[in-house]
Write an enzyme that holds these catalytic residues in place. Structure first.
Site, short mmCIF file in Angstrom:
data_model
loop_
_atom_site.label_atom_id
_atom_site.label_comp_id
_atom_site.label_asym_id
_atom_site.label_seq_id
_atom_site.Cartn_x
_atom_site.Cartn_y
_atom_site.Cartn_z
N CYS A 138 -16.54 50.94 9.50
CA CYS A 138 -17.35 49.80 9.93
C CYS A 138 -18.82 50.19 9.99
O CYS A 138 -19.27 50.81 10.96
CB CYS A 138 -16.87 49.28 11.29
SG CYS A 138 -17.76 47.81 11.84
N CYS A 141 -20.81 48.50 12.82
CA CYS A 141 -20.50 49.05 14.15
C CYS A 141 -21.15 50.43 14.34
O CYS A 141 -21.67 50.73 15.40
CB CYS A 141 -18.99 49.24 14.32
SG CYS A 141 -18.02 47.83 13.81
N ASP A 142 -21.07 51.26 13.33
CA ASP A 142 -21.40 52.68 13.53
C ASP A 142 -22.66 53.16 12.81
O ASP A 142 -23.13 54.27 13.07
CB ASP A 142 -20.21 53.55 13.05
CG ASP A 142 -18.95 53.25 13.86
OD1 ASP A 142 -19.08 52.94 15.06
OD2 ASP A 142 -17.85 53.32 13.30
#
Ligand SMILES: Cc1cc2nc3c(=O)[nH]c(=O)nc-3n(C[C@H](O)[C@H](O)[C@H](O)COP(=O)(O)OP(=O)(O)OC[C@H]3O[C@@H](n4cnc5c(N)ncnc54)[C@H](O)[C@@H]3O)c2cc1C
Length: 316
Positions: A138, A141-142
């Site tokens: 992701c 997300c990261d």
């Protein structure tokens, strides 16, 4: 067989948030958390820091966030069963929900079974190796994590998601390499052109990931040329899988309308599915946003939609 006004299937942010709202509306929800279908708690159980969920200025780990949601759902009276739902019968009302051990009747049903981010199963990328130590699935997300800043990042995939993730990562990496197994991207033409014209992105055609190397975090990837079999090693700080998601909808056995990628179809802007009394929330009906906060938000929508629908049926 016990009869419930609302049964929720799935234990990610969508399911727990739905349960919090349904429990506070006095519906006494029953929630199937899953068991073999994936970690109870959902995809966030596979990640470390969550830094984009509002309310946690210093971040929170995925498992801690999920545990807090679970406790909040239980506090208001949600009954939790750590069981998979094996099948449902939506051809009659009340619906029948069959779990591994428990079967119940349900006046309304919320499906929040999420989706699994596909991962490449190669040495170095697995749990306990460099998964979540530079390997992830992701970018949104990261990608902003410090370990990726101004370092070479590798994205694996060839569809629209891979192109989007590669483009997003140009904000952080020194250079982004998009590695694809074929000689042509599957992404739409407009997306493919965008990535091919981006000076920060280089496409590595016709290669696949052989292994991930590092010490505490990722330092290199080994890539294999599909035609020649030759393996080359490249410095890398990040490995991002963008090879698709698998929505958890198999247990529905064709009883709800799905889209061509097997996500549940909902009436736009609502959680209503093709079957009256059945609602869907979270990643199982969303292949676009796929975030904890959007999943939780749609869980809230499903609880409100279900509560209003039950009231209209005279079920209180
Ligand atoms: C590596 C990684 C890192 C991420 N990091 C972030 C982040 O930092 N911030 C962010 O906002 N989002 C992040 N995400 C995305 C986020 O995790 C998802 O968007 C979110 O978890 C979706 O929630 P959900 O409730 O829809 O489904 P899920 O979290 O997928 O949960 C669904 C649950 O349903 C259960 N289930 C499935 N089938 C059945 C069945 N038949 N019976 C019973 N239970 C069943 C599963 O076991 C699972 O527990 C990340 C995702 C990944 C993969």
């Amino acid at each position: 067989m016990e009869r419930r006004r609302i049964v929720i299937i799935g234990s990610g942010p969508a399911g727990y948030c739905c349960a919090i709202y349904a429990a506070r509306a006095n519906l006494k929800p029953l929630l199937f958390e899953g068991f073999y279908s994936g970690p109870a708690g959902g995809q966030l159980m596979t990640t470390t820091e969550v830094e984009n969920y509002p309310g946690f200025p210093n971040g929170i780990t995925g498992p801690e966030l999920v545990d807090a949601c679970r406790k909040q759902a239980a506090r208001f009276g949600t009954d939790l069963l750590t069981e998979d739902v094996v099948s449902v019968d939506l051809s009659r009302r009340p619906f029948i929900v069959r779990g591994g051990q428990t079967s119940v009747e349900a006046d309304s049903l919320v499906i929040a079974t999420g989706a699994l981010a596909k991962r490449l199963d190669v040495p170095g990328a697995r749990d306990g190796e460099f998964w979540q130590k530079g390997v992830t699935a992701c970018a949104v997300c990261d990608g902003a994590a410090p370990i990726f800043r101004n370092r070479p990042l590798y994205v694996f995939g060839g569809g629209d998601t891979a192109v989007e993730e590669a483009t997003f990562l140009t904000k952080f990496g020194s250079r982004v390499y998009l590695v694809h197994r074929r000689k042509e991207l599957r992404a739409s033409k407009i997306m493919a052109n965008r990535v091919m014209n981006d000076p920060k992105i280089e496409i590595i055609w016709n290669h696949e990931l052989e292994r991930v190397e590092g010490d505490k975090v990722v330092h290199a990837v080994a890539l294999r040329d599909i035609d020649t079999g030759q393996i080359t090693k490249h410095e890398a700080a990040g490995v991002f899988f963008a090879i698709g998601h698998e929505p958890n909808t198999a247990f529905l056995q064709g009883q709800l309308e799905l889209d061509e990628h097997r996500y549940i179809k909902v009436k736009p802007g609502t959680s209503y599915t093709s079957k009256e009394g059945v609602f869907a929330a979270g990643d199982v009906q969303d292949h676009i946003y796929r975030q904890a906060v959007t999943a939780a938000g749609s869980g809230c929508m499903a609880a409100l939609d279900a509560e209003r629908w039950l009231s209209a049926q005279g079920v209180r």
